[in-house]
Design an enzyme around this catalytic site. Sequence first.
Site, PDB file in Angstrom:
ATOM      1  N   LYS A 221      64.017  13.682  63.371  1.00 59.55           N
ATOM      2  CA  LYS A 221      65.288  14.182  62.556  1.00 59.55           C
ATOM      3  C   LYS A 221      66.452  14.059  63.702  1.00 59.55           C
ATOM      4  O   LYS A 221      66.355  14.010  64.915  1.00 59.55           O
ATOM      5  CB  LYS A 221      65.016  15.494  62.085  1.00 59.55           C
ATOM      6  CG  LYS A 221      64.237  15.510  60.936  1.00 59.55           C
ATOM      7  CD  LYS A 221      63.988  16.557  59.989  1.00 59.55           C
ATOM      8  CE  LYS A 221      63.185  16.401  58.847  1.00 59.55           C
ATOM      9  NZ  LYS A 221      62.930  17.836  57.955  1.00 59.55           N
ATOM     10  N   ARG A 256      54.619  18.227  60.100  1.00 57.63           N
ATOM     11  CA  ARG A 256      54.658  17.041  59.215  1.00 57.63           C
ATOM     12  C   ARG A 256      55.625  16.090  60.120  1.00 57.63           C
ATOM     13  O   ARG A 256      56.559  16.219  60.444  1.00 57.63           O
ATOM     14  CB  ARG A 256      55.728  17.262  58.114  1.00 57.63           C
ATOM     15  CG  ARG A 256      55.820  16.066  57.015  1.00 57.63           C
ATOM     16  CD  ARG A 256      56.683  16.636  56.075  1.00 57.63           C
ATOM     17  NE  ARG A 256      57.147  15.551  55.096  1.00 57.63           N
ATOM     18  CZ  ARG A 256      58.322  14.707  54.944  1.00 57.63           C
ATOM     19  NH1 ARG A 256      58.882  14.818  56.235  1.00 57.63           N
ATOM     20  NH2 ARG A 256      58.185  13.600  54.483  1.00 57.63           N
TER      21      ARG A 256
HETATM   22  C1  8Y7 Z   1      60.738  17.484  55.080  1.00 59.34           C
HETATM   23  C2  8Y7 Z   1      60.299  17.186  53.882  1.00 59.34           C
HETATM   24  C3  8Y7 Z   1      61.288  15.728  54.162  1.00 59.34           C
HETATM   25  C4  8Y7 Z   1      60.517  18.843  55.801  1.00 59.34           C
HETATM   26  C5  8Y7 Z   1      58.889  19.482  54.089  1.00 59.34           C
HETATM   27  C6  8Y7 Z   1      62.446  13.496  56.878  1.00 59.34           C
HETATM   28  C7  8Y7 Z   1      60.225  15.340  52.474  1.00 59.34           C
HETATM   29  C8  8Y7 Z   1      63.363  13.917  55.434  1.00 59.34           C
HETATM   30  N1  8Y7 Z   1      61.770  16.607  55.523  1.00 59.34           N
HETATM   31  N2  8Y7 Z   1      59.381  18.118  53.513  1.00 59.34           N
HETATM   32  N3  8Y7 Z   1      60.479  16.000  53.328  1.00 59.34           N
HETATM   33  N4  8Y7 Z   1      59.594  19.706  55.165  1.00 59.34           N
HETATM   34  N5  8Y7 Z   1      57.899  20.207  53.570  1.00 59.34           N
HETATM   35  O1  8Y7 Z   1      63.309  13.086  58.032  1.00 59.34           O
HETATM   36  O2  8Y7 Z   1      61.066  19.156  56.827  1.00 59.34           O
HETATM   37  O3  8Y7 Z   1      61.352  13.268  56.818  1.00 59.34           O
HETATM   38  S1  8Y7 Z   1      62.294  14.036  54.298  1.00 59.34           S
END
Ligand code: 8Y7
Length: 278
Positions: A221, A256
Amino acid sequence: MILNCAGKALNLSSPCVMGILNVTPDSFSDGGVFLEADAALEQALRMVADGAAIIDIGGESTRPGAQAVSEQEELDRVIPIIEALAKEIDVPISIDTNKPEVMRAAVSAGAGMINDVMALQVPGALEAAQQLSVPVCLMHMQGEPRTMQQNPQYQDVVADILAFFEQRIEVCVSAGIERSMLLVDPGFGFGKRLEHNQQLLKNLGKLQQLKLPLLVGISRKSMIGAMLNDASVDQRLHGSVAAAVMAYERGAAILRVHDVKPTVDALTVAEAVLNIDN
Ligand code: 8Y7
């Protein structure tokens, strides 16, 4: 502590890596649907071989400024991949969506968790999650993806997010969703400035008072880029791994990430040290 994800187990007693599988096609590619689906499956199998405990599939980009995607387009992107992948792997599949009909179709196709960056606030999402009875990750976001980074403001970022979760958990439980089905995620980068993201990571342990499994996504990020003198996305691996270890030490159960193997190794070392007696 084991979560039942539609019959597939997610064991939270060790740190879990959630591998990110984006199936948002690049509009400049004319590779065709089958080639894209094949590539997605291959990437998912690689992540499982590298130690991912769950795969998160998303068909709509939620990046700041991203375009919304129609329900049909999102279904067309994710459902064939979930159907094929669910047969091939033993680890659960999570569906990254905020649309109730996508939640339903994804769980029918074999997904075992809902990852909703809108925390079930889209009309119909609460009912869908209640009926599907799979675990749901409620993520915090201030504002909406298109404009969330314009002027985010908090009194106290951790306290404000705790209050948001207390309210959303209450709404979910009132709608008939079992508390044991809920996970929470503070939503790094979603309506947060760099200092908010840093305060949140430093004080992540305070979210443990909710007594729900914590999911955290920091991988690649912009907060990592910002702390590394504006490093580009492909230069954020090591910073992302450091942040994942910090989050794990502060109680995160699921990380994640894009880069599964480096994160799994780092968390394996961290766990071995933290679990030693004395
Ligand atoms: C997150 C996410 C994204 C996160 C959860 C990216 C879909 C942006 N970020 N879901 N999603 N937590 N639970 O950079 O931080 O992956 S999208």
